[in-house]
Scaffold this motif. Structure first.
Motif, short mmCIF file in Angstrom:
data_model
loop_
_atom_site.label_atom_id
_atom_site.label_comp_id
_atom_site.label_asym_id
_atom_site.label_seq_id
_atom_site.Cartn_x
_atom_site.Cartn_y
_atom_site.Cartn_z
N LEU A 141 -13.75 8.23 4.68
CA LEU A 141 -14.34 6.95 5.25
C LEU A 141 -15.32 6.98 4.12
O LEU A 141 -16.56 7.48 4.32
CB LEU A 141 -14.58 6.38 6.64
N THR A 186 0.86 -1.18 -0.25
CA THR A 186 -0.13 0.23 0.08
C THR A 186 0.72 1.16 -0.18
O THR A 186 0.01 2.54 -0.88
CB THR A 186 -0.66 0.12 1.87
N PRO A 244 -21.35 7.17 -7.26
CA PRO A 244 -21.35 6.04 -6.62
C PRO A 244 -21.37 5.06 -8.41
O PRO A 244 -20.43 3.99 -8.48
CB PRO A 244 -22.39 4.64 -5.64
N LYS A 276 -8.15 8.11 1.70
CA LYS A 276 -7.46 8.59 3.12
C LYS A 276 -7.84 10.69 3.55
O LYS A 276 -7.81 11.12 4.40
CB LYS A 276 -5.55 9.23 3.12
N LYS A 277 -8.90 10.59 3.26
CA LYS A 277 -9.62 11.72 3.74
C LYS A 277 -10.94 11.60 4.33
O LYS A 277 -11.22 11.39 4.89
CB LYS A 277 -10.16 12.81 1.93
N PHE A 293 -9.29 4.44 -7.70
CA PHE A 293 -8.63 3.27 -8.03
C PHE A 293 -7.47 2.98 -8.61
O PHE A 293 -6.93 4.53 -9.63
CB PHE A 293 -10.35 2.35 -9.08
N ILE A 304 -7.65 -4.04 -10.74
CA ILE A 304 -8.38 -2.46 -10.97
C ILE A 304 -8.38 -2.48 -9.49
O ILE A 304 -8.57 -4.31 -8.56
CB ILE A 304 -9.51 -2.62 -11.40
N GLU A 305 -8.21 -2.10 -8.18
CA GLU A 305 -7.75 -1.54 -7.27
C GLU A 305 -8.25 -0.99 -6.39
O GLU A 305 -8.03 0.29 -6.92
CB GLU A 305 -6.00 -2.01 -7.20
N SER A 306 -8.69 -0.80 -5.54
CA SER A 306 -8.78 0.18 -4.71
C SER A 306 -8.25 0.87 -3.83
O SER A 306 -7.70 -0.21 -3.29
CB SER A 306 -10.40 -0.19 -4.32
N ARG A 307 -8.30 1.97 -3.02
CA ARG A 307 -8.27 2.17 -2.49
C ARG A 307 -8.04 3.69 -1.10
O ARG A 307 -9.01 4.29 -1.95
CB ARG A 307 -6.36 2.70 -2.79
N PRO A 308 -8.97 3.28 -0.36
CA PRO A 308 -9.27 4.83 0.67
C PRO A 308 -8.40 5.75 -0.08
O PRO A 308 -6.85 5.98 -0.03
CB PRO A 308 -8.41 4.46 2.46
N GLU A 355 0.38 9.75 -4.30
CA GLU A 355 0.66 12.10 -3.86
C GLU A 355 2.17 13.20 -4.69
O GLU A 355 1.95 13.29 -4.56
CB GLU A 355 1.13 10.76 -2.24
N LEU A 387 -17.73 4.83 -11.52
CA LEU A 387 -16.98 3.62 -11.80
C LEU A 387 -17.43 2.75 -12.44
O LEU A 387 -16.48 2.55 -13.47
CB LEU A 387 -16.60 2.54 -10.41
N TYR A 388 -18.72 2.77 -12.95
CA TYR A 388 -19.34 2.33 -13.80
C TYR A 388 -19.06 2.68 -15.00
O TYR A 388 -18.82 2.08 -16.43
CB TYR A 388 -21.11 1.18 -13.33
N TYR A 448 -12.85 6.63 -2.11
CA TYR A 448 -12.13 5.52 -2.74
C TYR A 448 -11.14 6.35 -4.23
O TYR A 448 -12.33 6.92 -5.15
CB TYR A 448 -12.66 4.06 -3.41
#
Lengths: 267, 267
Positions: B226, B60, B197, B223-224, B231, B217-221, B68, B200-201, B229
């Protein structure tokens, strides 16, 4: 009611458990796997484990246990996480900083800025790190303010997480699907194969056509082949609602799907 | 040519660097962030860092640095990972098992089965753990076979990763986009907001309509918040190809996108 939680006392999981039900008896387990085993083995009625943090992302062991075992999610809890640096020693004495890997990641910038070349040690929970810090002035723990009181440690620094807005989402696992409340979530896993890159698009299309909102979509490796993924998806609604049941049924006819549960949304 | 790699000598990243270019001079850095800083600071021509493992998933910190900083991916390398348990002591002497967190996760079942209540210590690389294991018979490292030779350690167990098929994908970061070879990949990040939402679709639809294959395809937060995301998406093709350039252009008009680079595919 007995709830299994990540111990020892003073963990953020304990805090989540009390937030969910402040009258239940708590039992403490040393890691996430044992906390889950306590439920499947019948030692407790519910188990509570962390699943994702707003800064560090998913707790991958929890996602993997949901994939590997037959578990039912019956609730969720969101807890604000404020980390402290705790020790019996002073800042200059510290040779080791210990905490849960997710907490260490949440305080990465703080550690890098204030402690060059320090040894960073992973523990199974933040409260286990606090317990460890009792043993030596050389060791500092990253843990909750409550842990400082519980283990007689000094608070050397407060609010040391890199981002001020730091939340962890916990899930409650249990045995029975709670009834619909009108503000529910349903969690599922879908399995995609490398040879069908359009499958995720098809599935998202089913949700979009049905007007179902997704609150989370998170990939994980299947652990078989590099590039094969499964997706953890949370959506708004309860499996008892016709639109949810029908849409999941249509998806099931196309692709592998596992329904993890429907439960009241925390927000 | 000078390549920055995760050190000390004997790391899997060093192995990846030699696989990519066996004539380059290598410089060793103590963690992923420093390896990346070496490139941006002009100390090296390229830097190589791990990005995902078939068993444990993404590294991660690497995904977050790509988010960043302004980095250019110019290559990828896939290395088969076979872990050994290395020590100067015997199995019965061992009180601490040290390794990189990803390697510890890849050997979770082995550790749990063979070493009850052992202290598990995180290091910045597998080879750093091997170096640490030189210091005491109490400590065992999970590291490569090469590290055993390099640091004079005994191999107590071999192939201890939980899954036999264990691969890590490394990325090469550099300054210039390599020309198209006919078998290329392009890596991008797309930013999705909680309030949209269906975004992404829509994006996956653009790729599907253009006949572009996605390999990851990989999600990450973000960081702001909850539930917010971004991708990381890898697709087949080079940014110089018209179809790729046009599709990314269309996506850019709808949503935040960052192009990380185009480079020859490892497979």
């Amino acid at each position: 009611m007995i709830i299994g939680t990540l111990g020892p006392e003073g963990s953020f999981t304990e805090k989540a458990a009390k937030q969910w039900n402040d009258k239940a008896e708590l039992r403490y387990y040393s890691d996430i796997m044992e906390t889950v085993d306590a439920l499947t083995g019948g030692e407790v009625d519910y188990s509570i484990v962390p699943i994702e943090n707003s800064q560090d992302g998913s707790i991958t062991i929890t996602l993997d246990l949901l994939m590997e075992q037959e578990l039912q999610i019956v609730g969720e809890i969101i807890v604000q996480i404020r980390h402290c640096l705790l020790s019996k020693g002073r800042s200059g004495d510290i040779k080791v900083i210990a905490s849960h890997p997710s907490a260490l990641a949440q305080c990465r910038k703080f550690i890098k800025k204030n402690f060059k070349n320090i040894e960073v040690r992973s523990t199974l929970s933040t409260s286990q790190a606090a317990k460890l810090a009792c043993e030596s002035k050389d060791i500092a723990a990253i843990a909750s303010r409550e842990s400082a009181h519980r283990y007689g440690l000094d608070i050397l620094a407060e609010d040391i997480q890199d981002m001020n807005e730091n939340y962890t989402r916990f899930i409650v696992i249990g045995k029975n699907i709670p009834p619909a409340t009108g503000n529910d979530k349903t969690s599922i896993i879908v399995y995609l194969e490398k040879n069908r890159p359009g499958a995720l698009y098809e599935i998202l299309g089913e949700f979009a056509d049905a007007g179902i909102d997704l609150t989370k979509i998170e990939s994980r490796p299947t652990k078989k082949i590099l590039g094969d993924y499964l997706f953890h998806i949370d959506l708004k609604g309860h499996i008892e609602e016709g639109i949810i049941r029908d849409t999941l049924g249509r998806i099931r006819s196309k692709i592998g799907i596992k329904i993890l549960g429907s439960y009241p949304a925390a927000r």
